[in-house]
Scaffold this motif. Sequence first.
Motif, PDB file in Angstrom:
ATOM      1  N   LEU A 197       0.704  -1.243   0.025  1.00 36.45           N
ATOM      2  CA  LEU A 197      -0.114  -0.015  -0.025  1.00 36.45           C
ATOM      3  C   LEU A 197       0.923   1.185  -0.044  1.00 36.45           C
ATOM      4  O   LEU A 197       0.599   2.237  -0.660  1.00 36.45           O
ATOM      5  CB  LEU A 197      -0.971   0.069   1.243  1.00 36.45           C
ATOM      6  CG  LEU A 197      -2.321  -0.688   0.966  1.00 36.45           C
ATOM      7  CD1 LEU A 197      -3.056  -0.775   2.062  1.00 36.45           C
ATOM      8  CD2 LEU A 197      -3.016  -0.162  -0.210  1.00 36.45           C
ATOM      9  N   GLU A 198       1.919   1.235   0.812  1.00 39.25           N
ATOM     10  CA  GLU A 198       2.810   2.581   0.793  1.00 39.25           C
ATOM     11  C   GLU A 198       3.527   2.672  -0.662  1.00 39.25           C
ATOM     12  O   GLU A 198       3.517   3.858  -1.189  1.00 39.25           O
ATOM     13  CB  GLU A 198       4.070   2.209   2.075  1.00 39.25           C
ATOM     14  CG  GLU A 198       3.353   2.285   3.202  1.00 39.25           C
ATOM     15  CD  GLU A 198       4.453   2.064   4.194  1.00 39.25           C
ATOM     16  OE1 GLU A 198       5.668   1.580   3.786  1.00 39.25           O
ATOM     17  OE2 GLU A 198       4.274   2.008   5.573  1.00 39.25           O
ATOM     18  N   LEU A 218       0.707   3.700  -3.132  1.00 39.54           N
ATOM     19  CA  LEU A 218       0.272   5.204  -3.026  1.00 39.54           C
ATOM     20  C   LEU A 218       1.256   6.354  -3.092  1.00 39.54           C
ATOM     21  O   LEU A 218       0.981   7.369  -2.740  1.00 39.54           O
ATOM     22  CB  LEU A 218      -0.497   5.079  -1.584  1.00 39.54           C
ATOM     23  CG  LEU A 218      -1.935   4.307  -1.408  1.00 39.54           C
ATOM     24  CD1 LEU A 218      -2.386   4.426   0.050  1.00 39.54           C
ATOM     25  CD2 LEU A 218      -2.880   4.700  -2.348  1.00 39.54           C
ATOM     26  N   GLN A 253       4.091   6.458  -1.120  1.00 37.66           N
ATOM     27  CA  GLN A 253       4.524   7.089   0.386  1.00 37.66           C
ATOM     28  C   GLN A 253       5.687   6.314   0.837  1.00 37.66           C
ATOM     29  O   GLN A 253       6.319   6.887   1.890  1.00 37.66           O
ATOM     30  CB  GLN A 253       3.390   6.635   1.422  1.00 37.66           C
ATOM     31  CG  GLN A 253       2.051   7.290   1.219  1.00 37.66           C
ATOM     32  CD  GLN A 253       0.831   6.963   2.045  1.00 37.66           C
ATOM     33  OE1 GLN A 253       1.215   5.785   2.692  1.00 37.66           O
ATOM     34  NE2 GLN A 253      -0.486   7.287   2.036  1.00 37.66           N
ATOM     35  N   LEU A 279      -5.477  -0.020  -7.470  1.00 33.01           N
ATOM     36  CA  LEU A 279      -4.334   1.175  -7.140  1.00 33.01           C
ATOM     37  C   LEU A 279      -3.365   1.127  -7.687  1.00 33.01           C
ATOM     38  O   LEU A 279      -2.838   2.118  -8.256  1.00 33.01           O
ATOM     39  CB  LEU A 279      -4.371   0.997  -5.395  1.00 33.01           C
ATOM     40  CG  LEU A 279      -5.539   1.019  -4.538  1.00 33.01           C
ATOM     41  CD1 LEU A 279      -5.021   0.885  -3.105  1.00 33.01           C
ATOM     42  CD2 LEU A 279      -5.907   2.776  -4.542  1.00 33.01           C
ATOM     43  N   ARG A 303      -1.778   4.119 -10.082  1.00 34.02           N
ATOM     44  CA  ARG A 303      -0.496   4.688  -9.850  1.00 34.02           C
ATOM     45  C   ARG A 303       0.618   4.602 -10.820  1.00 34.02           C
ATOM     46  O   ARG A 303       1.380   5.245 -11.331  1.00 34.02           O
ATOM     47  CB  ARG A 303      -0.063   3.969  -8.392  1.00 34.02           C
ATOM     48  CG  ARG A 303       1.239   4.317  -8.020  1.00 34.02           C
ATOM     49  CD  ARG A 303       1.465   5.506  -7.099  1.00 34.02           C
ATOM     50  NE  ARG A 303       2.903   5.768  -6.468  1.00 34.02           N
ATOM     51  CZ  ARG A 303       3.702   6.110  -6.991  1.00 34.02           C
ATOM     52  NH1 ARG A 303       3.932   6.728  -8.162  1.00 34.02           N
ATOM     53  NH2 ARG A 303       4.905   6.270  -6.163  1.00 34.02           N
TER      54      ARG A 303
END
Length: 146
Positions: free
Chosen positions: A20-21, A24, A26, A88, A92
């Motif tokens: 997820l990091e 996204l 991050q 996602l 991205r």
Amino acid sequence: ASMYGEWNQHALVSLKAKLLEKILGQVAGDTGPFEDFLSSFVNAQRGVAARMAEAFKGADGDDASLATRIAEVGTQFPAIEREAFAVLAVRRFLPGLACHSAEEEHECRFKPVLCPNAGCKERFSAQALQAHDAVCRCKIVACDKC
């Protein structure tokens, strides 16, 4: 059990969080491809002995091993979660393959559709329907001689 030892719940949670990091955006200072991130994470999770054994075996991942690994992951990482991560990741890393319309109701070429042919379980974007239909093994075709 996993090919690389027993499933470790902490490692799985860590993988999902790091995915997820990365997806996204991050992860500080990370500009490498997504594949590099996955490889480095997987290698960090396996023990030295497993990596050495794999190197000596020359295991490049035959089809049977890959199918087994996919089945193992599937039991711990449900399809609904994998699909959410995939959405996602596409947005991205492959934004040209994702819908960016602000309209809630519209005819979207990226809308997921199921193959309309009986017996086929394939799923793809609406824009790929025609290409799939041309090669679908479940499609009933008229006999040229009838």
